[in-house]
Write a protein that holds these residues in place. Structure first.
Motif, PDB file in Angstrom:
ATOM      1  N   VAL A 165       0.861  -1.176   0.000  1.00  0.00           N
ATOM      2  CA  VAL A 165       0.000   0.000   0.000  1.00  0.00           C
ATOM      3  C   VAL A 165       0.895   1.223   0.000  1.00  0.00           C
ATOM      4  O   VAL A 165       1.746   1.374   0.878  1.00  0.00           O
ATOM      5  CB  VAL A 165      -0.930   0.019   1.228  1.00  0.00           C
ATOM      6  CG1 VAL A 165      -1.758   1.292   1.248  1.00  0.00           C
ATOM      7  CG2 VAL A 165      -1.830  -1.202   1.230  1.00  0.00           C
ATOM      8  N   ALA A 166       0.717   2.097  -1.000  1.00  0.00           N
ATOM      9  CA  ALA A 166       1.591   3.265  -1.120  1.00  0.00           C
ATOM     10  C   ALA A 166       1.379   4.220   0.042  1.00  0.00           C
ATOM     11  O   ALA A 166       0.265   4.445   0.488  1.00  0.00           O
ATOM     12  CB  ALA A 166       1.316   3.977  -2.440  1.00  0.00           C
ATOM     13  N   TYR A 167       2.473   4.776   0.549  1.00  0.00           N
ATOM     14  CA  TYR A 167       2.412   5.804   1.574  1.00  0.00           C
ATOM     15  C   TYR A 167       3.665   6.642   1.487  1.00  0.00           C
ATOM     16  O   TYR A 167       4.654   6.260   0.863  1.00  0.00           O
ATOM     17  CB  TYR A 167       2.243   5.205   2.971  1.00  0.00           C
ATOM     18  CG  TYR A 167       3.391   4.357   3.457  1.00  0.00           C
ATOM     19  CD1 TYR A 167       4.437   4.914   4.180  1.00  0.00           C
ATOM     20  CD2 TYR A 167       3.424   2.983   3.212  1.00  0.00           C
ATOM     21  CE1 TYR A 167       5.487   4.138   4.643  1.00  0.00           C
ATOM     22  CE2 TYR A 167       4.467   2.210   3.661  1.00  0.00           C
ATOM     23  CZ  TYR A 167       5.496   2.779   4.389  1.00  0.00           C
ATOM     24  OH  TYR A 167       6.529   2.005   4.837  1.00  0.00           O
ATOM     25  N   ASN A 168       3.636   7.810   2.109  1.00  0.00           N
ATOM     26  CA  ASN A 168       4.778   8.713   2.063  1.00  0.00           C
ATOM     27  C   ASN A 168       5.691   8.504   3.263  1.00  0.00           C
ATOM     28  O   ASN A 168       6.868   8.207   3.119  1.00  0.00           O
ATOM     29  CB  ASN A 168       4.298  10.165   2.021  1.00  0.00           C
ATOM     30  CG  ASN A 168       3.447  10.443   0.795  1.00  0.00           C
ATOM     31  OD1 ASN A 168       3.781  10.008  -0.293  1.00  0.00           O
ATOM     32  ND2 ASN A 168       2.342  11.137   0.972  1.00  0.00           N
ATOM     33  N   ILE A 169       5.162   8.676   4.459  1.00  0.00           N
ATOM     34  CA  ILE A 169       5.949   8.534   5.676  1.00  0.00           C
ATOM     35  C   ILE A 169       5.279   7.595   6.665  1.00  0.00           C
ATOM     36  O   ILE A 169       5.923   6.739   7.265  1.00  0.00           O
ATOM     37  CB  ILE A 169       6.176   9.916   6.337  1.00  0.00           C
ATOM     38  CG1 ILE A 169       6.966  10.823   5.376  1.00  0.00           C
ATOM     39  CG2 ILE A 169       6.930   9.770   7.657  1.00  0.00           C
ATOM     40  CD1 ILE A 169       7.159  12.235   5.897  1.00  0.00           C
ATOM     41  N   ILE A 170       3.961   7.748   6.817  1.00  0.00           N
ATOM     42  CA  ILE A 170       3.229   6.947   7.801  1.00  0.00           C
ATOM     43  C   ILE A 170       2.286   5.989   7.076  1.00  0.00           C
ATOM     44  O   ILE A 170       1.383   6.434   6.378  1.00  0.00           O
ATOM     45  CB  ILE A 170       2.395   7.842   8.745  1.00  0.00           C
ATOM     46  CG1 ILE A 170       3.232   9.012   9.250  1.00  0.00           C
ATOM     47  CG2 ILE A 170       1.860   7.041   9.907  1.00  0.00           C
ATOM     48  CD1 ILE A 170       2.455  10.002  10.081  1.00  0.00           C
ATOM     49  N   PRO A 171       2.461   4.680   7.241  1.00  0.00           N
ATOM     50  CA  PRO A 171       1.567   3.715   6.566  1.00  0.00           C
ATOM     51  C   PRO A 171       0.241   3.573   7.302  1.00  0.00           C
ATOM     52  O   PRO A 171      -0.007   2.597   8.007  1.00  0.00           O
ATOM     53  CB  PRO A 171       2.379   2.416   6.613  1.00  0.00           C
ATOM     54  CG  PRO A 171       3.223   2.556   7.833  1.00  0.00           C
ATOM     55  CD  PRO A 171       3.553   4.020   7.960  1.00  0.00           C
ATOM     56  N   LEU A 172      -0.629   4.561   7.135  1.00  0.00           N
ATOM     57  CA  LEU A 172      -1.886   4.577   7.884  1.00  0.00           C
ATOM     58  C   LEU A 172      -2.887   3.553   7.365  1.00  0.00           C
ATOM     59  O   LEU A 172      -3.746   3.097   8.114  1.00  0.00           O
ATOM     60  CB  LEU A 172      -2.508   5.976   7.821  1.00  0.00           C
ATOM     61  CG  LEU A 172      -1.681   7.107   8.443  1.00  0.00           C
ATOM     62  CD1 LEU A 172      -2.363   8.453   8.220  1.00  0.00           C
ATOM     63  CD2 LEU A 172      -1.472   6.868   9.930  1.00  0.00           C
ATOM     64  N   ASP A 173      -2.795   3.214   6.087  1.00  0.00           N
ATOM     65  CA  ASP A 173      -3.788   2.319   5.486  1.00  0.00           C
ATOM     66  C   ASP A 173      -3.257   0.904   5.292  1.00  0.00           C
ATOM     67  O   ASP A 173      -3.871   0.108   4.590  1.00  0.00           O
ATOM     68  CB  ASP A 173      -4.251   2.864   4.133  1.00  0.00           C
ATOM     69  CG  ASP A 173      -5.126   4.100   4.291  1.00  0.00           C
ATOM     70  OD1 ASP A 173      -5.585   4.335   5.414  1.00  0.00           O
ATOM     71  OD2 ASP A 173      -5.331   4.820   3.304  1.00  0.00           O
ATOM     72  N   ALA A 174      -2.118   0.591   5.893  1.00  0.00           N
ATOM     73  CA  ALA A 174      -1.551  -0.743   5.726  1.00  0.00           C
ATOM     74  C   ALA A 174      -0.995  -1.236   7.050  1.00  0.00           C
ATOM     75  O   ALA A 174      -0.442  -0.454   7.816  1.00  0.00           O
ATOM     76  CB  ALA A 174      -0.447  -0.722   4.669  1.00  0.00           C
ATOM     77  N   PRO A 175      -1.112  -2.523   7.345  1.00  0.00           N
ATOM     78  CA  PRO A 175      -0.502  -3.069   8.554  1.00  0.00           C
ATOM     79  C   PRO A 175       1.013  -3.057   8.417  1.00  0.00           C
ATOM     80  O   PRO A 175       1.553  -3.306   7.354  1.00  0.00           O
ATOM     81  CB  PRO A 175      -1.038  -4.510   8.611  1.00  0.00           C
ATOM     82  CG  PRO A 175      -1.368  -4.845   7.192  1.00  0.00           C
ATOM     83  CD  PRO A 175      -1.819  -3.560   6.552  1.00  0.00           C
ATOM     84  N   THR A 176       1.706  -2.713   9.478  1.00  0.00           N
ATOM     85  CA  THR A 176       3.165  -2.687   9.426  1.00  0.00           C
ATOM     86  C   THR A 176       3.735  -2.902  10.810  1.00  0.00           C
ATOM     87  O   THR A 176       3.147  -2.497  11.807  1.00  0.00           O
ATOM     88  CB  THR A 176       3.679  -1.343   8.875  1.00  0.00           C
ATOM     89  OG1 THR A 176       5.124  -1.364   8.885  1.00  0.00           O
ATOM     90  CG2 THR A 176       3.206  -0.162   9.715  1.00  0.00           C
TER      91      THR A 176
END
Length: 245
Positions: A17-28
């Motif tokens: 899931v694309a993100y810039n700095i914080i992966p808010l829409d993906a588990p990590t």
């Protein structure tokens, strides 16, 4: 470095899931920034709050998070998905940055300080406030002291969603203020309803689209004006008359 972190997340979750700095829409589990208390507090502050009309049951959400106020604005005004994701990160980082300068009380669930929200609100909407003062307009709020923390975050989120999708119109700051002013008023009308409805200003037979119904018509006008200003007739007037003055 960021690319390696994203690739690592994707390998562990089997879902990129694309993100810039914080992966808010993906588990990590590899990005430490998600665990910072000020980030958690900022994310929590954007969650759906009492008073927001309910989203339709079929509104699509990632499995990793619950609905928030940017999802509400996306449904109402038809903002593009990637713009919403970008501005969600943007607002979270602004809030977390302000909160990091304050002390978060040691609680089980970190909470965003009212002062951090107020600072982000004033900085983000500074130009709009000056615009209203210059034109002797009443801002969309009648009494700033009575505006709740949640409503301030809603205004900030709306402004940045407009800015993020405004294309070259963002270089016309007064125009952005005008758009925000009227969309915020329209939003207030929708907030009075129990079930969320698409905004009439962005609704059409083809669906709800802020880009299609607001920005594209404005862009076409600006493009036409720029084209006329570069015409031979205008250049002749400029060099023979206007430039002499």
């Amino acid at each position: 470095m960021l690319k390696r972190v994203i690739d690592s997340d994707a390998a562990m979750t089997e879902d990129l899931v694309a993100y810039n700095i914080i992966p808010l829409d993906a588990p990590t589990i590899t990005n430490a920034i998600v665990s910072l208390p000020e980030v958690q507090a900022a994310v929590s502050a954007l969650n759906y709050f009492m008073g927001l009309p309910n989203l339709p049951a079929d509104f699509s959400l990632p499995n990793t998070r619950t609905a928030d106020m940017l999802d509400f604005l996306q449904f109402v005004f038809g903002f593009q998905k990637d713009n919403v994701s970008n501005q969600r990160e943007h607002v979270v980082l602004l809030l977390a940055n302000e909160q990091s300068q304050l002390r978060i009380p040691e609680e089980s669930e970190p909470k965003l300080d009212e002062a951090a929200v107020h600072k982000v609100f004033l900085k983000s909407l500074e130009n709009y406030i000056k615009w209203c003062n210059y034109l002797c307009f009443q801002p969309v709020w009648s009494n700033l002291e009575a505006v709740s923390k949640e409503k301030k975050l809603l205004f900030v989120s709306l402004y940045f969603l407009i800015w993020g999708e405004a294309s070259n119109i963002r270089f016309l700051p007064e125009c952005l203020c005008y758009i925000f002013h009227h969309m915020a008023r329209e939003m207030d009308e929708i907030l009075r309803q129990q079930i969320v409805q698409p905004a009439k200003s962005c609704n059409s037979e083809n669906g709800v689209s802020f880009l299609g119904q607001v920005i594209t018509p404005l862009y076409e006008v600006v493009a036409a004006v720029c084209a006329s200003l570069s015409s031979p007739i205008y250049l002749h007037i400029y060099h023979t008359v206007l430039r002499k003055k």
